[in-house]
Design a protein around this motif. Structure first.
Motif, mmCIF file in Angstrom:
data_model
loop_
_atom_site.group_PDB
_atom_site.id
_atom_site.type_symbol
_atom_site.label_atom_id
_atom_site.label_comp_id
_atom_site.label_asym_id
_atom_site.label_seq_id
_atom_site.Cartn_x
_atom_site.Cartn_y
_atom_site.Cartn_z
ATOM 1 N N VAL A 123 0.838 -0.990 0.160
ATOM 2 C CA VAL A 123 -0.073 0.117 -0.044
ATOM 3 C C VAL A 123 0.952 1.431 -0.138
ATOM 4 O O VAL A 123 0.492 2.219 -0.662
ATOM 5 N N THR B 187 -7.428 9.496 -4.694
ATOM 6 C CA THR B 187 -8.049 8.687 -3.682
ATOM 7 C C THR B 187 -7.587 7.094 -3.624
ATOM 8 O O THR B 187 -7.591 6.673 -4.936
ATOM 9 N N SER C 84 -4.500 6.311 -2.806
ATOM 10 C CA SER C 84 -3.004 6.508 -3.474
ATOM 11 C C SER C 84 -2.281 6.124 -2.155
ATOM 12 O O SER C 84 -0.896 6.094 -2.025
ATOM 13 N N LYS D 114 -2.538 8.076 1.039
ATOM 14 C CA LYS D 114 -2.250 9.201 1.639
ATOM 15 C C LYS D 114 -2.643 9.158 3.230
ATOM 16 O O LYS D 114 -1.711 9.428 4.166
ATOM 17 N N GLN E 8 -9.511 11.164 8.635
ATOM 18 C CA GLN E 8 -10.624 11.381 7.495
ATOM 19 C C GLN E 8 -12.033 11.154 8.022
ATOM 20 O O GLN E 8 -12.948 11.996 7.681
HETATM 21 P P1 ADP Z 1 -6.160 7.764 0.321
HETATM 22 O O1 ADP Z 1 -6.303 8.186 1.689
HETATM 23 O O2 ADP Z 1 -5.109 8.345 -0.325
HETATM 24 O O3 ADP Z 1 -7.415 7.833 -0.319
HETATM 25 P P2 ADP Z 1 -5.467 5.371 1.828
HETATM 26 O O4 ADP Z 1 -4.545 5.593 2.402
HETATM 27 O O5 ADP Z 1 -7.118 5.475 2.697
HETATM 28 O O6 ADP Z 1 -5.747 6.351 0.403
HETATM 29 O O7 ADP Z 1 -5.867 3.833 1.281
HETATM 30 C C1 ADP Z 1 -4.839 3.193 0.544
HETATM 31 C C2 ADP Z 1 -5.066 1.900 0.077
HETATM 32 O O8 ADP Z 1 -5.218 1.088 1.178
HETATM 33 C C3 ADP Z 1 -6.330 1.556 -0.487
HETATM 34 O O9 ADP Z 1 -6.373 0.570 -1.613
HETATM 35 C C4 ADP Z 1 -7.273 1.266 0.372
HETATM 36 O O10 ADP Z 1 -8.375 0.302 -0.069
HETATM 37 C C5 ADP Z 1 -6.423 0.524 1.502
HETATM 38 N N1 ADP Z 1 -6.943 0.475 2.732
HETATM 39 C C6 ADP Z 1 -7.245 1.652 3.456
HETATM 40 N N2 ADP Z 1 -7.465 1.479 4.777
HETATM 41 C C7 ADP Z 1 -7.435 0.057 4.894
HETATM 42 C C8 ADP Z 1 -7.774 -0.665 5.957
HETATM 43 N N3 ADP Z 1 -7.952 -0.591 7.166
HETATM 44 N N4 ADP Z 1 -7.758 -2.199 5.728
HETATM 45 C C9 ADP Z 1 -7.502 -2.326 4.452
HETATM 46 N N5 ADP Z 1 -6.959 -1.791 3.576
HETATM 47 C C10 ADP Z 1 -7.335 -0.619 3.624
#
Ligand code: ADP
Ligand code: MG
Length: 580
Positions: free
Chosen positions: A351, A371, A373, A375, A417
């Motif tokens: 990730v 989104t 990515s 962050k 968020q």
């Molecule tokens: P952003 O904030 O840039 O939109 P995220 O950091 O939330 O991106 O998510 C990055 C990736 O990790 C995405 O593919 C999301 O589906 C995955 N992801 C985010 N939170 C979780 C979680 N708690 N469990 C599993 N996968 C997650």
């Protein structure tokens, strides 16, 4: 099972007195038929006269009273012990869940945790209550009645001895079939709780999408599944009663048949036969009690296993091995060194991949990117909401794993968020950041977050109740309260994860300005969708698919970073469309 001894200890007296009182009741129960046979044989049929009948009658009344006292007392202590046990167990279970890391929480559904905290604990409570009331009583009655039966007439008692093993076998089979069905039932209860919880928390979304019908179907299915699994378990269990009664009637019939013959021959008196029939009933009732104990025991066992799962969940994020437990965040420098991270440890894709980034004390850093990515994931590594898989995250040149979680998280204020306020007044919510903050301080930070204005416009100002029965805030108002709450922590590092997305651009600009002027010594990380939100940051980090696509000021990135200029132009286009 050893774990549960701890919960017995505080109530040990009740755990001991309860069963002792039950024994008093049992002794009475076993003596009663004997007294009855004496009245019949010596009083009514014999020649001891009315006086004897009256004395024996009074003795029986007194015995009954003592039995009642024992029964009531036993029940009282059983309830006292079992509710106390459940109270303590629930408390510890809740505390354990509070210790869970984000990763631990991701493993359970909320509904399942709620079932474990409520229904599963209640199952154990019932089991203990029943155990205390019946565990001594059932075998006591069984053995007492058997002995009495043998003393009265050994040959006739053999009839009973034949029935007991057959009956025990039947009960055993029934329960063996029932046990797995109870486990299944608890799982269905999880699903029902999850469905309900999700629906109730998001009822507004459901309504706005007119998904009530779909939700009803979903609930109906979960509810139906629960009913079916309960039925499938109960279908087996209900067999115990008929089997028991059948055995009881057949045995009674046999006893009366053989006993009657013996009376005719003159080997036995009718009083003894009546007493005997009473003992047969007692023996079978005690077997029924044993089956109750096993039944509740097996339900409770299934629940205990589920509770154990929670207790045995290894908290994968602790500060046990921290080197500098007393260290607090002083300057607010952040450094990512070769960081790799993924949520599912067996998935192939990272990730976050190869992140190298230095943020100096007091800097304002913008993070931007599509989104998904990474962050939010990136910033959540700073207060250790998750742990990196490779590389390290340093705060003030010390690995975040070497701080105590408390000190680290006190030094890092993060507005997530997905953020929530709790029911209570506005000021109560803000003071989450700092319980001892003065009202002036609260006002000051609310002003920085541009929240003071709308708060004071409410009739009750800072003492306005939020949530159920109180005012409902707009998304932007909520976000501003969340920012103020984080500011009140006076963190050295402040992270805003898309925290002004619902705030209008003019207000957002004001927030940015006051953050810059009032929080000079604080390192600020601002995740945003709009380039305008980060355009004047000291540096902007561009994330794309878990990798850093560029770091720099706006002008540099426009020239060097394609991802960045793409985002920029797409947002410009929209504005031009709007303008035209
Ligand atoms: P952003 O904030 O840039 O939109 P995220 O950091 O939330 O991106 O998510 C990055 C990736 O990790 C995405 O593919 C999301 O589906 C995955 N992801 C985010 N939170 C979780 C979680 N708690 N469990 C599993 N996968 C997650
Ligand atoms: Mg995000």
């Amino acid at each position: 099972m050893r774990r549960y001894c701890k919960y017995v200890k505080p109530y040990l007296p009740a755990f001991i007195i309860g069963p002792i009182l039950m024994i008093v009741e049992v002794i009475g129960e076993v003596v009663m038929p004997l007294l009855l046979s004496m009245i019949i044989d010596s009083g009514i049929l014999g020649d001891r006269g009315t006086a004897y009948i009256i004395t024996m009658g009074i003795t029986m009344v007194i015995t009954a009273l003592i039995m009642m006292a024992g029964g009531v007392g036993g029940a009282y202590f059983a309830i006292k012990a079992s509710t106390g046990f459940a109270n303590d167990l629930r408390k510890d279970l809740f505390n354990q869940i509070q210790k869970f890391s984000f990763n631990n929480i991701d493993q359970y559904s909320t509904g399942s945790l709620i079932t474990r905290l409520t229904n599963d604990v209640t199952q154990m409570q019932h089991m203990i209550q029943i155990m205390l009331r019946l565990a001594l009583r059932a075998p006591g009655m069984l053995i007492g009645a058997l002995i009495m039966a043998f003393v009265l007439n050994a040959r006739l008692a053999m009839v009973i001895l034949c029935v007991i093993p057959l009956l025990s076998l039947a009960i055993y089979i029934i329960l063996k079939v029932a046990f797995p069905r109870f486990t299944a039932m608890q799982q269905k209860l999880d699903v029902l709780n999850t469905t309900t919880q999700e629906n109730l928390t998001n009822i507004r979304v459901v309504k706005s999408f007119v998904r009530e019908q779909y939700e009803e179907e979903k609930f109906k299915k979960a509810n139906f599944d629960l009913k079916e699994s309960a039925l499938s378990a109960m279908k087996v269990v209900i067999f115990t009663m008929p089997v028991m009664f059948m055995a009881m009637n057949v045995t009674t019939l046999a006893v009366v048949w053989f006993g009657g013959k013996q009376i005719i021959v003159g080997n036995m008196t009718s009083g003894v036969l009546i007493a005997f029939v009473n003992y047969v009933v007692q023996i079978l009732i005690s077997l029924m009690m044993v089956s109750m104990i096993i039944l509740h025991g097996s339900r409770a066992f299934a629940s205990a296993k589920r509770i154990n799962e929670v207790f045995n969940t290894e908290i994968d994020l602790t500060d046990k091995n921290a080197l500098y437990k007393d260290k607090t965040v002083q300057f607010g420098k952040i450094e990512f060194k070769d960081v790799f991270f993924k949520y599912y440890k067996n998935s192939e894709k990272w990730v976050l991949e190869n992140i190298n980034l230095v943020i100096n004390p007091g800097e304002t850093v913008g993070i931007i990117g599509p989104t998904g990515s990474g962050k939010s994931t990136l910033v959540q590594l700073i207060p250790r909401l998750y742990d990196v898989d490779r590389g390290e995250v340093l705060v003030d040149d010390v690995n975040v794993k070497d701080y105590s979680l408390k000190n680290l998280r006190n030094g890092v204020g993060i507005v997530l968020q997905k953020n929530v306020l709790f029911s209570g007044t506005i000021i109560e919510n803000l003071k989450w950041g700092d319980e001892n903050a003065s009202e002036e301080e609260v006002y000051k930070y609310a002003q920085i977050a541009q929240a003071h204005g709308f708060i004071t416009s409410f009739e009750k100002g800072y003492y306005t109740e939020l949530g159920q029965g109180g005012v409902y805030l707009s998304g932007g108002q909520k976000q501003r309260l969340c920012i103020a709450r984080a500011l009140l922590k006076k963190p050295k590092i402040l992270i805003l994860d898309d925290s002004t997305s619902a705030v209008d651009t003019a207000t957002e600009a004001k927030i940015r300005k006051s953050l810059r002027n009032e929080l000079k010594g604080t390192t600020k990380i601002i995740i945003a969708q709009r380039i305008s939100s980060v355009i004047d940051a000291d540096k902007i980090v561009v994330l794309d698919d878990g990798k850093i696509a560029g770091i720099g000021k706006h002008e540099e990135l426009m020239k060097t970073c394609e991802t960045y200029s793409e985002i920029y132009y797409s947002q410009m286009d929209k504005q031009q469309v709007k303008a035209s």
